[in-house]
Write a protein that holds these residues in place. Sequence first.
Motif, PDB file in Angstrom:
ATOM      1  N   TYR A  12       0.824  -1.204   0.000  1.00 19.37           N
ATOM      2  CA  TYR A  12       0.000   0.000   0.000  1.00 19.37           C
ATOM      3  C   TYR A  12       0.863   1.260   0.000  1.00 19.37           C
ATOM      4  CZ  TYR A  12      -4.204   2.614   1.202  1.00 19.37           C
ATOM      5  OH  TYR A  12      -5.265   3.459   1.185  1.00 19.37           O
ATOM      6  N   THR A  13       2.064   1.135   0.541  1.00 20.03           N
ATOM      7  CA  THR A  13       2.913   2.324   0.717  1.00 20.03           C
ATOM      8  C   THR A  13       3.668   2.710  -0.550  1.00 20.03           C
ATOM      9  OG1 THR A  13       4.535   0.768   1.557  1.00 20.03           O
ATOM     10  CG2 THR A  13       3.313   2.045   3.179  1.00 20.03           C
ATOM     11  N   LEU A  14       3.490   1.909  -1.615  1.00 17.59           N
ATOM     12  CA  LEU A  14       4.256   2.173  -2.826  1.00 17.59           C
ATOM     13  C   LEU A  14       3.936   3.560  -3.396  1.00 17.59           C
ATOM     14  CD1 LEU A  14       6.297   0.647  -4.537  1.00 17.59           C
ATOM     15  CD2 LEU A  14       4.428  -0.075  -6.004  1.00 17.59           C
ATOM     16  N   LEU A  15       2.680   3.941  -3.313  1.00 18.81           N
ATOM     17  CA  LEU A  15       2.272   5.243  -3.827  1.00 18.81           C
ATOM     18  C   LEU A  15       1.852   6.138  -2.667  1.00 18.81           C
ATOM     19  CD1 LEU A  15       0.171   3.799  -6.719  1.00 18.81           C
ATOM     20  CD2 LEU A  15       2.214   5.182  -7.009  1.00 18.81           C
ATOM     21  N   LYS A  16       2.443   7.322  -2.628  1.00 12.13           N
ATOM     22  CA  LYS A  16       2.145   8.223  -1.517  1.00 12.13           C
ATOM     23  C   LYS A  16       0.738   8.816  -1.676  1.00 12.13           C
ATOM     24  CE  LYS A  16       6.298   7.908   0.324  1.00 12.13           C
ATOM     25  NZ  LYS A  16       6.436   6.577  -0.316  1.00 12.13           N
ATOM     26  N   VAL A  17       0.451   9.261  -2.889  1.00 12.67           N
ATOM     27  CA  VAL A  17      -0.856   9.862  -3.158  1.00 12.67           C
ATOM     28  C   VAL A  17      -1.707   8.810  -3.852  1.00 12.67           C
ATOM     29  CG1 VAL A  17      -2.007  11.895  -4.093  1.00 12.67           C
ATOM     30  CG2 VAL A  17       0.446  11.948  -3.626  1.00 12.67           C
ATOM     31  N   LYS A  18      -2.950   8.655  -3.433  1.00 15.03           N
ATOM     32  CA  LYS A  18      -3.777   7.613  -4.039  1.00 15.03           C
ATOM     33  C   LYS A  18      -4.619   8.135  -5.205  1.00 15.03           C
ATOM     34  CE  LYS A  18      -2.521   4.470  -1.148  1.00 15.03           C
ATOM     35  NZ  LYS A  18      -1.076   4.692  -1.231  1.00 15.03           N
ATOM     36  N   VAL A  19      -5.260   9.283  -4.997  1.00 11.13           N
ATOM     37  CA  VAL A  19      -6.138   9.799  -6.050  1.00 11.13           C
ATOM     38  C   VAL A  19      -5.906  11.289  -6.222  1.00 11.13           C
ATOM     39  CG1 VAL A  19      -7.995   8.116  -5.835  1.00 11.13           C
ATOM     40  CG2 VAL A  19      -7.967  10.124  -4.350  1.00 11.13           C
ATOM     41  N   ILE A  20      -6.278  11.775  -7.397  1.00 12.35           N
ATOM     42  CA  ILE A  20      -6.253  13.212  -7.643  1.00 12.35           C
ATOM     43  C   ILE A  20      -7.678  13.645  -7.928  1.00 12.35           C
ATOM     44  CG2 ILE A  20      -5.442  15.016  -9.211  1.00 12.35           C
ATOM     45  CD1 ILE A  20      -2.995  13.434  -9.738  1.00 12.35           C
ATOM     46  N   HIS A  21      -8.106  14.750  -7.352  1.00 18.24           N
ATOM     47  CA  HIS A  21      -9.455  15.247  -7.640  1.00 18.24           C
ATOM     48  C   HIS A  21      -9.375  16.362  -8.663  1.00 18.24           C
ATOM     49  CE1 HIS A  21     -11.331  12.929  -4.481  1.00 18.24           C
ATOM     50  NE2 HIS A  21     -10.271  13.200  -3.747  1.00 18.24           N
ATOM     51  N   LEU A  22     -10.081  16.153  -9.765  1.00 16.83           N
ATOM     52  CA  LEU A  22     -10.153  17.201 -10.782  1.00 16.83           C
ATOM     53  C   LEU A  22     -11.618  17.593 -10.885  1.00 16.83           C
ATOM     54  CD1 LEU A  22      -7.971  15.500 -13.536  1.00 16.83           C
ATOM     55  CD2 LEU A  22      -7.287  17.477 -12.176  1.00 16.83           C
ATOM     56  N   GLY A  23     -12.017  18.589 -10.145  1.00 18.52           N
ATOM     57  CA  GLY A  23     -13.436  18.921 -10.101  1.00 18.52           C
ATOM     58  C   GLY A  23     -14.196  17.752  -9.513  1.00 18.52           C
ATOM     59  N   GLU A  24     -15.162  17.223 -10.269  1.00 18.63           N
ATOM     60  CA  GLU A  24     -15.931  16.093  -9.764  1.00 18.63           C
ATOM     61  C   GLU A  24     -15.275  14.767 -10.093  1.00 18.63           C
ATOM     62  OE1 GLU A  24     -20.253  16.105 -10.293  1.00 18.63           O
ATOM     63  OE2 GLU A  24     -20.031  18.210 -10.848  1.00 18.63           O
ATOM     64  N   LEU A  25     -14.241  14.845 -10.936  1.00 16.91           N
ATOM     65  CA  LEU A  25     -13.585  13.611 -11.348  1.00 16.91           C
ATOM     66  C   LEU A  25     -12.592  13.138 -10.298  1.00 16.91           C
ATOM     67  CD1 LEU A  25     -12.689  14.183 -15.082  1.00 16.91           C
ATOM     68  CD2 LEU A  25     -14.435  12.696 -14.141  1.00 16.91           C
ATOM     69  N   THR A  26     -12.558  11.831 -10.083  1.00 17.05           N
ATOM     70  CA  THR A  26     -11.552  11.274  -9.210  1.00 17.05           C
ATOM     71  C   THR A  26     -10.674  10.365 -10.052  1.00 17.05           C
ATOM     72  OG1 THR A  26     -13.289  11.220  -7.575  1.00 17.05           O
ATOM     73  CG2 THR A  26     -11.240  10.111  -7.022  1.00 17.05           C
ATOM     74  N   VAL A  27      -9.404  10.736 -10.156  1.00 17.66           N
ATOM     75  CA  VAL A  27      -8.518   9.926 -10.986  1.00 17.66           C
ATOM     76  C   VAL A  27      -7.544   9.200 -10.084  1.00 17.66           C
ATOM     77  CG1 VAL A  27      -6.900   9.934 -12.885  1.00 17.66           C
ATOM     78  CG2 VAL A  27      -8.732  11.625 -12.812  1.00 17.66           C
ATOM     79  N   SER A  28      -7.572   7.892 -10.169  1.00 20.93           N
ATOM     80  CA  SER A  28      -6.636   7.110  -9.379  1.00 20.93           C
ATOM     81  C   SER A  28      -5.233   7.331  -9.922  1.00 20.93           C
ATOM     82  CB  SER A  28      -7.013   5.641  -9.448  1.00 20.93           C
ATOM     83  OG  SER A  28      -5.882   4.858  -9.221  1.00 20.93           O
ATOM     84  N   ILE A  29      -4.280   7.451  -9.008  1.00 14.54           N
ATOM     85  CA  ILE A  29      -2.927   7.780  -9.431  1.00 14.54           C
ATOM     86  C   ILE A  29      -2.310   6.618 -10.226  1.00 14.54           C
ATOM     87  CG2 ILE A  29      -1.496   6.961  -7.503  1.00 14.54           C
ATOM     88  CD1 ILE A  29      -1.262  10.499  -8.642  1.00 14.54           C
ATOM     89  N   THR A  30      -2.741   5.397  -9.908  1.00 18.03           N
ATOM     90  CA  THR A  30      -2.189   4.264 -10.662  1.00 18.03           C
ATOM     91  C   THR A  30      -2.624   4.330 -12.121  1.00 18.03           C
ATOM     92  OG1 THR A  30      -4.064   2.931  -9.983  1.00 18.03           O
ATOM     93  CG2 THR A  30      -2.078   2.700  -8.703  1.00 18.03           C
TER      94      THR A  30
END
Lengths: 288, 295
Positions: free
Chosen positions: B127-145
């Motif tokens: 789980y620790t491989l990625l520091k940030v999990k998601v990015i919020h772009l307005g209403e969109l949620t983009v998973s960092i992977t």
Amino acid sequence: MSFILTISLSIAAYSIAVLGTFMLTGMNGLFSLGQAAFMGLGAYVSAIMVVNYNLPFALAVLIAILVAMGLAVLVGFATLRIRQDFFALATFGFGQAVTGLMTEMVNVTGGAMGFSNIPRLTTPTLAFTSLAVAIFFVWGFRKSHFGKDSLAIRSNELAAKVEGIDVFKHKLTVFVLSAAFAAYAGVLMAFHTRYVEPAMYGWIASVTWIIIVFFGGRDSLTGTVLGSIILLAAPEALRFTTAWRTLIYCVLILVIINLRPRGLFGTWELSLRPILNLFKPKKHQEVQ
Amino acid sequence: MQVMVLLQQVINGLSLGAVYALIAVGYALVFNVLKFSNFAHGGVLGISAYAGYIVANQLHWPLIPVILVGILTGAVVAVLVELIAFRWIRLQKGQLVYFFVTSVTMLMALEQVLIIRFGASFESFPYTLLKVKVIHLGELTVSITYLLSLVLTIIAFSVLLYILKKTKIGIAIRAASNDLVATSLMGINVDQIIVATFIVSGLLGGLSGVLYGISASLSPQIGQIVIKGFIASVLGGLGSLKGVAIAAVALGVFEVFLVATIGSGLTPVVIFLLMVIFLLVRPQGFAGVSFTDKA
């Protein structure tokens, strides 16, 4: 039922499916990644007919085989006219679609949990007689004019066409036949193990049969039958964990294909001729 | 709101399609040179994904070294596969069908290696491989992977394009794809070119394995995903890498849409029907390169 007999019954049933692949892939050069799906169709249709609708076994078998053949006609009709890799792709897609439907239609098929409580109707006599008839059929197929046309198409499709062979019709016929073989094998397995589930009929199973055909030698019927007995029995004979024995089995196949590309038996056929020759009167040499 | 849901699905589909495109192009590179379906590519991909998993899970390496380990493992395994399964048959001038048979055997063998080492269960990257999990772009949620897959795929394809168009080895690979015999007559060492092709294909395979492992989960059966590469390369028109990549992305988007609308059980049925219709309407594939020689 003893362990050996149980295993032999499974081997007999699977060998019938492998014989279907032998006609399709070995003799006609068509790669089907959906053969196992036809086996699944045979198994499911016959099991549902007998368990849910109380149909007699023979009738259920007939319906199962006809359903598989009908679907093979549809798939083959749409894809055999175009290139060979399309056929491989389409049969793969067909296999995925069939197993997808088996998983989805929970009410009828029991979904991913499988379909159980199938009566044990596959007797040793039935299984071994079926295998013998199937071998005899394929033997006759190879000897026949039709089978020779298959080999012609495999070695050079254009030349076969020029010779006046209706390539499309020929391929379709062989494909439908091989689907019937696979479906019948599925029936035998379903009424032998008394349980079927969609996961048994994925593309890897179809690929395994192709490997078996090439292992024994695609130009040898004896090779295919013995190859399927050897390879299907090998996992049982090698008493390691499943993963180790599958690995050993793969290495064995790699070695055989690398060293003897034409398969273990090449073009050799078991024949009665050497024995018959013993009884023939010897020709006397002319004495000068 | 409905539009946003749609957009969300498009992004998910594109990132899945990007990974499929990596798989498909790695697969198609070998197909173009040797003209057979290299299912062993799936085994390469699986081993690399697990190599990445080992360094991430046991040595706690950060993201970028993990991906690099996966990529390098891919290249090494691909070369080994060529040596074990294909070299000898090629030197004996065996028919194309034998390559196909050994390649699927190789896929099964590598799968068994993974089962012996890791068991048949599912694993996931720490789980620790990625520091940030998601990015919020307005209403969109983009998973960092997902974003990672997209970006790395674009980078990988740019590098691949550069190699194939500008470098000597890339031009030689393209020449070999066109005609292997003529290439050898021009004084090019075909054995080296084939090894180079397997290295490039293995690099792509390693990357796709690690990316798929990070964004989905790992199981020894991960190698069977090579079938997506097979589908995409047939639909894309064998022989054209561009068409293959486009077909792979389309396949990814379609899959995500269908699973979201009709569920995962019926998806293969619809995909099958679409595939047959597509093949009937456009037998030359997306790119329109027709190819008749094939085992």
